[in-house]
Write a protein that holds these residues in place. Sequence first.
Motif, short mmCIF file in Angstrom:
data_model
loop_
_atom_site.label_atom_id
_atom_site.label_comp_id
_atom_site.label_asym_id
_atom_site.label_seq_id
_atom_site.Cartn_x
_atom_site.Cartn_y
_atom_site.Cartn_z
N HIS A 140 0.82 -1.21 0.00
CA HIS A 140 0.00 0.00 0.00
C HIS A 140 0.86 1.26 0.00
O HIS A 140 1.97 1.28 0.54
N ASN A 141 0.30 2.32 -0.59
CA ASN A 141 0.96 3.62 -0.57
C ASN A 141 0.78 4.28 0.79
O ASN A 141 -0.24 4.09 1.46
N LEU A 194 0.31 5.19 -10.75
CA LEU A 194 -0.12 4.65 -9.47
C LEU A 194 -1.32 3.72 -9.63
O LEU A 194 -1.49 2.77 -8.87
N GLU A 195 -2.15 3.97 -10.63
CA GLU A 195 -3.31 3.14 -10.87
C GLU A 195 -2.99 1.94 -11.76
O GLU A 195 -3.47 0.84 -11.53
N PRO A 208 7.50 -0.29 -17.33
CA PRO A 208 6.82 -0.74 -16.10
C PRO A 208 7.10 0.21 -14.95
O PRO A 208 8.19 0.77 -14.84
N ALA A 209 6.10 0.41 -14.11
CA ALA A 209 6.26 1.32 -12.96
C ALA A 209 5.33 0.86 -11.84
O ALA A 209 4.49 1.62 -11.35
N ASP A 210 5.47 -0.39 -11.45
CA ASP A 210 4.66 -0.94 -10.37
C ASP A 210 5.42 -0.74 -9.06
O ASP A 210 6.12 -1.63 -8.58
N ASN A 258 -2.42 -7.36 -2.13
CA ASN A 258 -3.78 -6.84 -2.00
C ASN A 258 -3.96 -5.48 -2.66
O ASN A 258 -5.06 -5.14 -3.09
N ALA A 259 -2.89 -4.69 -2.72
CA ALA A 259 -2.99 -3.36 -3.31
C ALA A 259 -3.37 -3.42 -4.78
O ALA A 259 -3.87 -2.45 -5.34
N GLY A 260 -3.14 -4.57 -5.44
CA GLY A 260 -3.45 -4.69 -6.86
C GLY A 260 -4.82 -5.26 -7.15
O GLY A 260 -5.18 -5.42 -8.33
N LEU A 261 -5.61 -5.56 -6.12
CA LEU A 261 -6.95 -6.14 -6.35
C LEU A 261 -7.88 -5.09 -6.94
O LEU A 261 -7.96 -3.96 -6.46
#
Length: 504
Positions: free
Chosen positions: A210-211, A317-318, A334-336, A432-435
């Motif tokens: 998470h951010n 970020l999204e 890529p920028a994950d 979880n942040a990518g759900l």
Amino acid sequence: MLTHVNTLTFNGLDIQRVDLQAQISSGLPNFIIVGLPDKAIAESKERIRAAIQSLGLQLPPRRILINLAPADLLKEGSHFDLPIALAILSLMGVVPASALKNYMVMGELGLDGAVLPVNGVLPAAMQAARDGLDFICPYACGGEAAWAKPKNIAAAPSLAALIDHLNNTKPLPIPQPAQNNDDTVSLDMADVKGQETAKRALEIAAAGGHNLLMIGPPGSGKSMLAARLPTILPPMTVEEALSTAMIKSVVGELKTTGLSFIRPFRDPHHSASTPALVGGGRKGTPGEISLAHNGVLFLDELPEFNRPTLEALRQPLENGFIQISRVNAHTSFPADFQLVAAMNPCRCGWLGNKEKECARAPACAKEYMSKISGPLLDRIDIKIEVPAVSPWDLADIKQGETSAQIRARVVAARKIQTRRLTAAGITSVHTNAGLKGRLLEDLCAMDNDAQALLVAFADKNKLSARAYHRTLRLARTIADLQNESKILKLHVAEALSYRQSQYF
């Protein structure tokens, strides 16, 4: 007389195959390179001439023509030196043409014939492996190329050694994958005195990707906490390490170091320009957000960054990638990354401090906070206040939890997420942040009390749909840290406490 050598040029991380054609014909002595070469390639003629002279040979006094096909594609980089030199040596009968046809070649030449390291060896070697080709590269880059596992690798220290290898008189040794042996980290979360709430927030952020935004007065330990976040993150997998290393290879940060499995930590200064942060420039090079891929991007003094620069973070970020469009290039990197930011509560930094109260409150704080837009704040899952550390905490000699202890809980929570996603047949999401979408609803089941609390809070505080879903992801991570299969009311309550701040 005509010969072909396989080489390449770059468009971001994408590889464009180049068919290098060399011809020696009758006519006045001349050395011509065509096919949209850049300045570095145009200057290669003198480097190649000197390198061949170092072998005791001379270029034939005839017309030498080099064509880089396709001719309408811009070619850039000094890595064309070696393939051009090998093509000429093949026409001179020094190297058999049959020995070159199955190789992809890249490398820069020194005047003494040394093969010098170049950028982008790892993605080039991976392309060679996909195409079923052998690979020739500088000796210093052999350990980098070995991770791609092409059919055969010839890592040459010099042009003379490469000629011996191609003529089967003295084969070059097979390079081994190089790993960074300086992966030891001296930082530890136990160094931080007090700040238990902030440590808890960092643990949750690490567990779910998470951010995080930390707000507090100067000297409260925000930068110290952020620098220790990588010490509680799990190491990268081989796939993650390779994807991160490819970006470093393109910008030249992998020449002297091997593959590292520690997640990157990038902390650009607040004077960084938009292209420096998100990528771009004339050639469309990766920025800090791409160099932080699979790791942490730390923005200290967040409001001091230019507002357009911060707004450029919203899309990556999204989506987890950045699309760069220029007149000469359209590239995607890529920028994950995991965003961690820190800021003072106002410009002077002392808002709310009883000993050093801000003299211009509340105007000072309002003006300072207004530099950060609502849409950007909406993308930050955790907002915490980091108060000044009391002298009693500083004087306490009792050691707190170490990074290893916290990382054990983070790794356990990540394993729970991996099992859940694997059972659902999902491989593109790792935390979880990518759900998102239907997946978020299916994997974040709440009991009735938890759902009622979240809906009531969202309705009262007018949360956006994005904020609602980010709160749900955060609650899922908190539940995972407690090894709970279903999200309970107390998990939602803790998640909501991180979404609110007196300053926003």
